[in-house]
Design a protein around this motif. Structure first.
Motif, mmCIF file in Angstrom:
data_model
loop_
_atom_site.group_PDB
_atom_site.id
_atom_site.type_symbol
_atom_site.label_atom_id
_atom_site.label_comp_id
_atom_site.label_asym_id
_atom_site.label_seq_id
_atom_site.Cartn_x
_atom_site.Cartn_y
_atom_site.Cartn_z
ATOM 1 N N ALA A 111 -32.951 -55.496 -15.053
ATOM 2 C CA ALA A 111 -32.191 -56.693 -14.670
ATOM 3 C C ALA A 111 -30.780 -56.773 -15.281
ATOM 4 O O ALA A 111 -29.927 -57.482 -14.765
ATOM 5 N N GLY A 112 -30.528 -56.037 -16.348
ATOM 6 C CA GLY A 112 -29.187 -56.103 -16.942
ATOM 7 C C GLY A 112 -28.227 -55.058 -16.390
ATOM 8 O O GLY A 112 -27.117 -54.889 -16.883
ATOM 9 N N GLU A 113 -28.661 -54.322 -15.349
ATOM 10 C CA GLU A 113 -27.833 -53.230 -14.826
ATOM 11 C C GLU A 113 -27.361 -53.525 -13.409
ATOM 12 O O GLU A 113 -28.129 -54.042 -12.594
ATOM 13 N N VAL A 114 -26.117 -53.168 -13.165
ATOM 14 C CA VAL A 114 -25.522 -53.414 -11.850
ATOM 15 C C VAL A 114 -24.950 -52.106 -11.311
ATOM 16 O O VAL A 114 -24.236 -51.385 -12.020
ATOM 17 N N GLN A 115 -25.293 -51.823 -10.069
ATOM 18 C CA GLN A 115 -24.799 -50.592 -9.437
ATOM 19 C C GLN A 115 -23.329 -50.771 -9.014
ATOM 20 O O GLN A 115 -22.949 -51.810 -8.473
ATOM 21 N N LEU B 101 -27.978 -63.579 -11.754
ATOM 22 C CA LEU B 101 -29.245 -64.189 -12.170
ATOM 23 C C LEU B 101 -30.206 -64.282 -10.981
ATOM 24 O O LEU B 101 -31.416 -64.102 -11.126
ATOM 25 N N ALA B 102 -29.648 -64.529 -9.797
ATOM 26 C CA ALA B 102 -30.468 -64.660 -8.578
ATOM 27 C C ALA B 102 -30.914 -63.305 -8.045
ATOM 28 O O ALA B 102 -31.592 -63.251 -7.022
ATOM 29 N N GLY B 103 -30.479 -62.212 -8.700
ATOM 30 C CA GLY B 103 -31.014 -60.908 -8.315
ATOM 31 C C GLY B 103 -30.033 -59.954 -7.672
ATOM 32 O O GLY B 103 -30.419 -58.847 -7.286
ATOM 33 N N ALA B 104 -28.758 -60.354 -7.554
ATOM 34 C CA ALA B 104 -27.771 -59.377 -7.064
ATOM 35 C C ALA B 104 -27.673 -58.276 -8.116
ATOM 36 O O ALA B 104 -27.617 -58.563 -9.314
ATOM 37 N N ASN B 105 -27.680 -57.018 -7.680
ATOM 38 C CA ASN B 105 -27.598 -55.937 -8.672
ATOM 39 C C ASN B 105 -26.716 -54.778 -8.209
ATOM 40 O O ASN B 105 -26.928 -53.633 -8.597
ATOM 41 N N SER B 106 -25.704 -55.120 -7.407
ATOM 42 C CA SER B 106 -24.779 -54.096 -6.943
ATOM 43 C C SER B 106 -23.471 -54.791 -6.554
ATOM 44 O O SER B 106 -23.504 -55.935 -6.073
ATOM 45 N N ILE B 107 -22.353 -54.107 -6.792
ATOM 46 C CA ILE B 107 -21.048 -54.667 -6.390
ATOM 47 C C ILE B 107 -20.154 -53.538 -5.875
ATOM 48 O O ILE B 107 -20.418 -52.359 -6.115
#
Ligand code: SAM
Ligand code: DTB
Ligand code: SF4
Length: 328
Positions: free
Chosen positions: A35-39, A280-286
Motif C-alpha cells: 500500500a505504500g508503493e506507487v507505480q 488512501l482510496a487505493g490509487a497506486n499508479s501515476i
C-alpha cells in the motif's frame, strides 16, 4: 476475482458514508498490494494531432480547433531516447500514444520496432493506437508489448454523447482482440464530463464486469482543452467535486481489487490533499513528468515533494510485471 457485480451493488458502494467507503477501499488495497508503493508510468505522444475521431474531450481530434498541430509518426531512435530518459528518472512503464482511429498496416513495422527497443531497456511497454485488428494485436504481442491502453471512457449510455465516430461495442471488440493476443489490458475512462452519478456507476460496472478485469485502470479527470466540445462547454467550471472523484477511485479499487488503479489526467490541478485521499482510496499508479500527451502534468519535482510528504515510495522499476504474475 468477482466479475458479476450488479449496478445496484456498485451504486450502493458509491452511496456509502465517505469515511466508510475509504476504509473499505484501503482494506482491499492492503490485502492485494504493497500500500505504500506507487507505480510510475511515463507517457509519450509518438504521433500527435489530426485524428479523424470526434472524441469531445480530445485536443488531438481533427474536429476540434485547438492549438495542437498534427505531426507525423516519430522516428524509432527519438522514441528510444525518450524511453531512456524515462527509465533514468525511475519510471517502470513507458506508454506510447498515437492519435489514430486505428494503425495503418504500413505503420506496424515502425511501431513494433519501438516496442522491441523499449522492452529491451527493461521497461514495461504500453501502447495506445486506437482500434486494432487481431493480426495487429498479434504483431504487437510478438514485438514484446506488455499492455494495450484502450479506454471505454464512460458509461455505455453516455458514450454516444461524447463520441460519434465509433461505438462502445467497437471498444469492447478491440479489448477482446488485445486479450486474445495475450496482451494485458489497460482500460479506464474520464470523469468530470458532465456525467451523472449513475453514469459513473455504469462506467465502473462496465469495467468490473469485463470477462477479466483490466490489469490497469486509468481514472482521468477531464482536462478541459479550449477548442474541444467539452473544454468549451465546461470552460472555467468546477468539473467534478473532489470527494466524488475520490469515491470513484475507491469504488474502482473495491470492485477490481488486483488491478493497478491509475490517478491519470487532471492531477496537475488537483490539490495534494485530494491526491493523498486518492492514494488512501487505493490509487497506486501515476503518470510522471511535466507532460501527458498534449497537456500539462504535475512534474517530477512536485511529485517527489508529495511522495516525501506522504511517505510513499515509487514501485521498484526492476521488478516489472509482478502484479500480473500475482493475478495469475
Ligand atoms: N487514440 C487512442 C484512443 O483513443 O484509444 C489513444 C489516445 S487517447 C488520448 C487516450 C485516452 O486519454 C482517452 O481514451 C481518454 O480517456 C484520455 N484523454 C484524452 N484527452 C483527455 C482529456 N482532455 N482529459 C482527460 N482525459 C483525456
Ligand atoms: C489514459 O487513460 N490517460 C492517458 C493515457 N491513457 C494514454 C492520456 C491522458 C491524456 C490527457 C490529455 C492530453 O494530454 O492530451
Ligand atoms: Fe483520436 Fe484518441 Fe483523441 Fe479520440 S482520444 S480524438 S481517438 S487521439
Amino acid at each position: 476475482m468477482r466479475t458479476d457485480w450488479t449496478r445496484a451493488e456498485i451504486a450502493a458502494l458509491f452511496d456509502l458514508p465517505f469515511t466508510e467507503l475509504l476504509f473499505r477501499a484501503a482494506e482491499v488495497h492492503r490485502a492485494n498490494h504493497a500500500a505504500g508503493e506507487v507505480q510510475l508510468c511515463t507517457l509519450l505522444s509518438i504521433k500527435t494531432g489530426g485524428c479523424p475521431e470526434d472524441c469531445g474531450y480530445c485536443s488531438q481530434s481533427a474536429h476540434a480547433e485547438t492549438s495542437v498541430s498534427a505531426s507525423k509518426l516519430m522516428d524509432v531512435e527519438a522514441v528510444l531516447a525518450s524511453a531512456a530518459e524515462a527509465k533514468a528518472a525511475g519510471s517502470q512503464r513507458f506508454c506510447m500514444g498515437a492519435a489514430w482511429r486505428s494503425p495503418k498496416d504500413r505503420d506496424m513495422g515502425k511501431v513494433c520496432a519501438m516496442v522491441a527497443g523499449v522492452k529491451a531497456m527493461g521497461l514495461e511497454t504500453c501502447m495506445t493506437l486506437g482500434m486494432l485488428t487481431g493480426e495487429q494485436a498479434r504483431q504487437l504481442k510478438d514485438a514484446g508489448l506488455d499492455y494495450y491502453n484502450h479506454n471505454i471512457d464512460t458509461s455505455p449510455e453516455k458514450y454516444g454523447e461524447i463520441i460519434s465516430t465509433r461505438t462502445f461495442q467497437d471498444r469492447l471488440d478491440t479489448l477482446e482482440e488485445v486479450r486474445s493476443a495475450g496482451i494485458s489490458v489497460c482500460c479506464g475512462g474520464i470523469v468530470g464530463m458532465g456525467e451523472s452519478r449513475d453514469d459513473r456507476v455504469g462506467f465502473i460496472h462496465a469495467l468490473a464486469t469485463l470477462p477479466r478485469h483490466p490489469e490497469s485502470v486509468p481514472v482521468n479527470a477531464l482536462v478541459p482543452v479550449k477548442g474541444t466540445v467539452l473544454g468549451d462547454m465546461f470552460a472555467g467550471e468546477r468539473l467534478i467535486d473532489d470527494i466524488e472523484f475520490v469515491r470513484t477511485v475507491a469504488v474502482a479499487r473495491i470492485t477490481m481489487p488486483r488491478s493497478m488503479v491509475r490517478l491519470s489526467a487532471g492531477r496537475e490541478s488537483m490539490s495534494e490533499a485530494t491526491q493523498a485521499l486518492c492514494f488512501l482510496a487505493g490509487a497506486n499508479s501515476i503518470f510522471t513528468g511535466d507532460k501527458l500527451l498534449t497537456t500539462a502534468n504535475a512534474g517530477d519535482s512536485r511529485d517527489a515533494a508529495l511522495f516525501a510528504k506522504l511517505g510513499l515510495k515509487p514501485m521498484d522499476a526492476e521488478e516489472p510485471m509482478r502484479t500480473l504474475e500475482a493475478a495469475e
